[in-house]
Motif scaffolding. Structure first.
Motif, PDB file in Angstrom:
ATOM      1  N   PRO A  64       4.399   8.332   3.406  1.00  9.05           N
ATOM      2  CA  PRO A  64       4.935   7.442   2.594  1.00  9.05           C
ATOM      3  C   PRO A  64       6.384   7.118   2.748  1.00  9.05           C
ATOM      4  O   PRO A  64       7.098   7.992   3.072  1.00  9.05           O
ATOM      5  CB  PRO A  64       4.479   7.978   1.266  1.00  9.05           C
ATOM      6  N   PHE A  65       6.753   5.952   2.547  1.00  7.02           N
ATOM      7  CA  PHE A  65       8.118   5.350   2.561  1.00  7.02           C
ATOM      8  C   PHE A  65       8.361   4.589   1.572  1.00  7.02           C
ATOM      9  O   PHE A  65       7.378   3.731   1.119  1.00  7.02           O
ATOM     10  CB  PHE A  65       8.662   4.954   3.944  1.00  7.02           C
ATOM     11  N   LEU A  66       9.451   4.267   1.115  1.00  2.00           N
ATOM     12  CA  LEU A  66       9.704   3.346  -0.102  1.00  2.00           C
ATOM     13  C   LEU A  66      10.375   2.009   0.278  1.00  2.00           C
ATOM     14  O   LEU A  66      11.230   2.094   1.314  1.00  2.00           O
ATOM     15  CB  LEU A  66      10.846   3.835  -1.022  1.00  2.00           C
ATOM     16  N   VAL A  67       9.924   0.957  -0.124  1.00  3.38           N
ATOM     17  CA  VAL A  67      10.477  -0.381   0.358  1.00  3.38           C
ATOM     18  C   VAL A  67      10.859  -1.185  -0.992  1.00  3.38           C
ATOM     19  O   VAL A  67      10.031  -1.117  -2.027  1.00  3.38           O
ATOM     20  CB  VAL A  67       9.437  -1.434   0.899  1.00  3.38           C
ATOM     21  N   ASN A  68      11.986  -1.458  -1.212  1.00  3.16           N
ATOM     22  CA  ASN A  68      12.556  -2.147  -2.487  1.00  3.16           C
ATOM     23  C   ASN A  68      12.174  -3.621  -2.309  1.00  3.16           C
ATOM     24  O   ASN A  68      12.598  -4.413  -1.549  1.00  3.16           O
ATOM     25  CB  ASN A  68      14.157  -1.955  -2.850  1.00  3.16           C
ATOM     26  N   VAL A  69      11.216  -4.164  -3.397  1.00  5.29           N
ATOM     27  CA  VAL A  69      10.814  -5.592  -3.120  1.00  5.29           C
ATOM     28  C   VAL A  69      10.995  -6.135  -4.497  1.00  5.29           C
ATOM     29  O   VAL A  69      11.122  -5.619  -5.508  1.00  5.29           O
ATOM     30  CB  VAL A  69       9.295  -5.602  -3.073  1.00  5.29           C
ATOM     31  N   GLU A  70      11.008  -7.735  -4.337  1.00  9.25           N
ATOM     32  CA  GLU A  70      10.947  -8.581  -5.244  1.00  9.25           C
ATOM     33  C   GLU A  70       9.480  -8.420  -6.160  1.00  9.25           C
ATOM     34  O   GLU A  70       8.518  -8.126  -5.301  1.00  9.25           O
ATOM     35  CB  GLU A  70      11.061 -10.030  -5.153  1.00  9.25           C
ATOM     36  N   LYS A  71       9.620  -8.310  -7.303  1.00 10.75           N
ATOM     37  CA  LYS A  71       8.172  -8.266  -8.176  1.00 10.75           C
ATOM     38  C   LYS A  71       7.245  -9.710  -7.644  1.00 10.75           C
ATOM     39  O   LYS A  71       6.202  -9.619  -7.888  1.00 10.75           O
ATOM     40  CB  LYS A  71       8.499  -8.050  -9.464  1.00 10.75           C
ATOM     41  N   GLN A  72       8.186 -10.758  -7.692  1.00  9.57           N
ATOM     42  CA  GLN A  72       7.669 -12.149  -7.541  1.00  9.57           C
ATOM     43  C   GLN A  72       7.089 -12.124  -5.923  1.00  9.57           C
ATOM     44  O   GLN A  72       7.865 -11.795  -4.970  1.00  9.57           O
ATOM     45  CB  GLN A  72       8.499 -13.197  -7.875  1.00  9.57           C
ATOM     46  N   THR A  73       5.704 -12.540  -6.156  1.00  6.79           N
ATOM     47  CA  THR A  73       5.224 -12.573  -4.404  1.00  6.79           C
ATOM     48  C   THR A  73       5.742 -14.087  -4.175  1.00  6.79           C
ATOM     49  O   THR A  73       6.100 -14.845  -4.715  1.00  6.79           O
ATOM     50  CB  THR A  73       3.499 -12.786  -4.746  1.00  6.79           C
ATOM     51  N   PHE A  74       5.732 -13.965  -2.544  1.00  6.61           N
ATOM     52  CA  PHE A  74       5.701 -15.155  -2.019  1.00  6.61           C
ATOM     53  C   PHE A  74       4.665 -15.850  -1.392  1.00  6.61           C
ATOM     54  O   PHE A  74       4.791 -16.957  -0.909  1.00  6.61           O
ATOM     55  CB  PHE A  74       6.969 -14.976  -1.073  1.00  6.61           C
ATOM     56  N   LEU A  75       3.678 -15.008  -1.066  1.00 10.62           N
ATOM     57  CA  LEU A  75       2.376 -15.581  -0.483  1.00 10.62           C
ATOM     58  C   LEU A  75       1.163 -14.732  -1.227  1.00 10.62           C
ATOM     59  O   LEU A  75       1.370 -13.669  -1.635  1.00 10.62           O
ATOM     60  CB  LEU A  75       2.159 -15.086   0.898  1.00 10.62           C
ATOM     61  N   HIS A  76       0.035 -15.321  -1.356  1.00 11.09           N
ATOM     62  CA  HIS A  76      -0.830 -14.469  -1.937  1.00 11.09           C
ATOM     63  C   HIS A  76      -2.248 -15.157  -1.565  1.00 11.09           C
ATOM     64  O   HIS A  76      -2.363 -15.867  -0.538  1.00 11.09           O
ATOM     65  CB  HIS A  76      -1.098 -14.539  -3.400  1.00 11.09           C
ATOM     66  N   GLU A  77      -3.515 -14.508  -2.082  1.00 13.81           N
ATOM     67  CA  GLU A  77      -4.731 -14.710  -1.582  1.00 13.81           C
ATOM     68  C   GLU A  77      -5.147 -16.117  -1.470  1.00 13.81           C
ATOM     69  O   GLU A  77      -5.941 -16.741  -0.704  1.00 13.81           O
ATOM     70  CB  GLU A  77      -5.830 -13.986  -2.110  1.00 13.81           C
ATOM     71  N   GLY A  78      -4.569 -17.215  -2.558  1.00 17.66           N
ATOM     72  CA  GLY A  78      -5.003 -18.402  -2.333  1.00 17.66           C
ATOM     73  C   GLY A  78      -4.344 -19.175  -1.241  1.00 17.66           C
ATOM     74  O   GLY A  78      -4.693 -20.385  -1.140  1.00 17.66           O
ATOM     75  N   ASP A  79      -3.190 -18.751  -0.872  1.00 16.49           N
ATOM     76  CA  ASP A  79      -2.625 -19.306   0.704  1.00 16.49           C
ATOM     77  C   ASP A  79      -3.534 -18.853   1.797  1.00 16.49           C
ATOM     78  O   ASP A  79      -3.319 -19.275   2.944  1.00 16.49           O
ATOM     79  CB  ASP A  79      -1.186 -18.954   0.687  1.00 16.49           C
ATOM     80  N   VAL A  80      -4.298 -18.111   1.715  1.00 13.60           N
ATOM     81  CA  VAL A  80      -5.252 -17.788   2.965  1.00 13.60           C
ATOM     82  C   VAL A  80      -6.379 -18.792   3.298  1.00 13.60           C
ATOM     83  O   VAL A  80      -7.071 -19.002   2.545  1.00 13.60           O
ATOM     84  CB  VAL A  80      -5.709 -16.329   2.795  1.00 13.60           C
ATOM     85  N   ALA A  81      -6.393 -19.018   4.495  1.00 14.99           N
ATOM     86  CA  ALA A  81      -7.431 -20.175   4.862  1.00 14.99           C
ATOM     87  C   ALA A  81      -8.748 -19.524   5.617  1.00 14.99           C
ATOM     88  O   ALA A  81      -9.769 -19.582   5.317  1.00 14.99           O
ATOM     89  CB  ALA A  81      -6.800 -21.263   5.976  1.00 14.99           C
ATOM     90  N   GLU A  82      -8.255 -18.235   6.331  1.00 15.08           N
ATOM     91  CA  GLU A  82      -9.170 -17.459   6.947  1.00 15.08           C
ATOM     92  C   GLU A  82      -8.629 -15.980   7.214  1.00 15.08           C
ATOM     93  O   GLU A  82      -7.495 -15.854   7.470  1.00 15.08           O
ATOM     94  CB  GLU A  82      -9.870 -18.131   8.198  1.00 15.08           C
ATOM     95  N   ALA A  83      -9.461 -14.964   7.112  1.00 17.83           N
ATOM     96  CA  ALA A  83      -9.274 -13.738   7.583  1.00 17.83           C
ATOM     97  C   ALA A  83     -10.313 -12.953   8.560  1.00 17.83           C
ATOM     98  O   ALA A  83     -11.262 -13.363   8.386  1.00 17.83           O
ATOM     99  CB  ALA A  83      -8.841 -12.793   6.346  1.00 17.83           C
ATOM    100  N   TRP A  84      -9.814 -12.399   9.234  1.00 16.72           N
ATOM    101  CA  TRP A  84     -10.825 -11.572  10.201  1.00 16.72           C
ATOM    102  C   TRP A  84     -10.198 -10.099  10.449  1.00 16.72           C
ATOM    103  O   TRP A  84      -8.882  -9.968  10.439  1.00 16.72           O
ATOM    104  CB  TRP A  84     -11.152 -12.268  11.365  1.00 16.72           C
ATOM    105  N   VAL A  85     -10.925  -9.272  11.052  1.00 14.68           N
ATOM    106  CA  VAL A  85     -10.472  -8.062  11.696  1.00 14.68           C
ATOM    107  C   VAL A  85     -10.483  -8.053  13.277  1.00 14.68           C
ATOM    108  O   VAL A  85     -11.421  -8.393  13.674  1.00 14.68           O
ATOM    109  CB  VAL A  85     -11.368  -6.761  11.188  1.00 14.68           C
ATOM    110  N   VAL A  86      -9.254  -7.609  13.710  1.00 13.82           N
ATOM    111  CA  VAL A  86      -9.282  -7.678  15.150  1.00 13.82           C
ATOM    112  C   VAL A  86      -9.098  -6.379  15.707  1.00 13.82           C
ATOM    113  O   VAL A  86      -8.727  -5.378  15.109  1.00 13.82           O
ATOM    114  CB  VAL A  86      -7.860  -8.555  15.768  1.00 13.82           C
ATOM    115  N   GLU A  87      -9.444  -6.317  16.908  1.00 12.96           N
ATOM    116  CA  GLU A  87      -9.443  -4.806  17.613  1.00 12.96           C
ATOM    117  C   GLU A  87      -9.043  -4.985  18.708  1.00 12.96           C
ATOM    118  O   GLU A  87      -8.970  -5.961  19.498  1.00 12.96           O
ATOM    119  CB  GLU A  87     -11.004  -4.406  17.665  1.00 12.96           C
ATOM    120  N   ASP A  88      -8.140  -3.784  19.017  1.00 12.84           N
ATOM    121  CA  ASP A  88      -7.308  -3.947  20.646  1.00 12.84           C
ATOM    122  C   ASP A  88      -8.332  -3.077  21.704  1.00 12.84           C
ATOM    123  O   ASP A  88      -9.037  -2.340  21.010  1.00 12.84           O
ATOM    124  CB  ASP A  88      -5.844  -3.442  20.589  1.00 12.84           C
TER     125      ASP A  88
END
Length: 176
Positions: A64-88
């Motif tokens: 674990p590591f800490l990241v200080n973030v804005e509580k307000q989101t800038f992107l969310h699930e409603g902005d996603v057109a498509e998602a997929w799992v990629v493998e290398d």
């Protein structure tokens, strides 16, 4: 540079109320098929300023590591057109996202203005946790974002299924 505050999306709220965050896809209830839904929230890394607009979050369960973030989101699930799992080639996997027009524009704005900062990614699926905090090291103008989640492959596939279910409903609502 100021960004417009995202409006509350009543369609998305209705969708999330109708789609359970846990459970299996294809579960029939009262003749109506219920589908999985997943949330995905991008929070921008900021300097701690002592206000309640930001807070530290712990990312990565094994180291674990800490990241200080804005509580307000800038992107969310409603902005996603498509998602997929990629493998290398080595057998590891990542989650790839294609954002819609609004999401693409916001992603470009934040990757230009926030070069060198992190985007902490939170998801609620059958579990709720911070999945990743990749450093924004280049301008992303095509709306495609790939990250390696702190999740098993089965969890990543569950997240992607839920995001695609949300994207389908959101796309239908935008057409109306």
């Amino acid at each position: 540079m100021k960004f417009p505050r995202p409006r509350f999306n009543t369609y998305l709220l209705a969708l999330l109320a109708a789609l359970p965050l846990a459970g299996g896809a294809g579960c029939k209830s009262g003749g109506m098929m219920k589908k999985e839904a997943s949330t995905l929230r991008f929070h921008f890394e900021v300097n701690a300023d002592g206000t309640d607009h930001n807070s530290p979050v712990s990312v990565n369960r094994s180291e674990p590591f800490l990241v200080n973030v804005e509580k307000q989101t800038f992107l969310h699930e409603g902005d996603v057109a498509e998602a997929w799992v990629v493998e290398d080639e080595l057998g590891s996997f990542a989650i790839a996202l294609q954002f819609d027009r609004r999401g693409t524009w916001l992603l470009e704005q934040y990757t230009v203005s926030g070069k060198g900062r992190r985007a902490a990614i939170f998801s609620q699926f059958s579990d709720a946790r911070w999945l990743a905090a990749p450093i924004l090291n280049r301008n992303i103008s095509d709306g495609r974002f790939v990250f390696t989640p702190d999740a098993t492959r089965a969890e990543a596939e569950r997240i992607v299924r839920g995001l695609n279910n949300v994207a389908k409903v959101t796309k239908k609502k935008k057409k109306q």
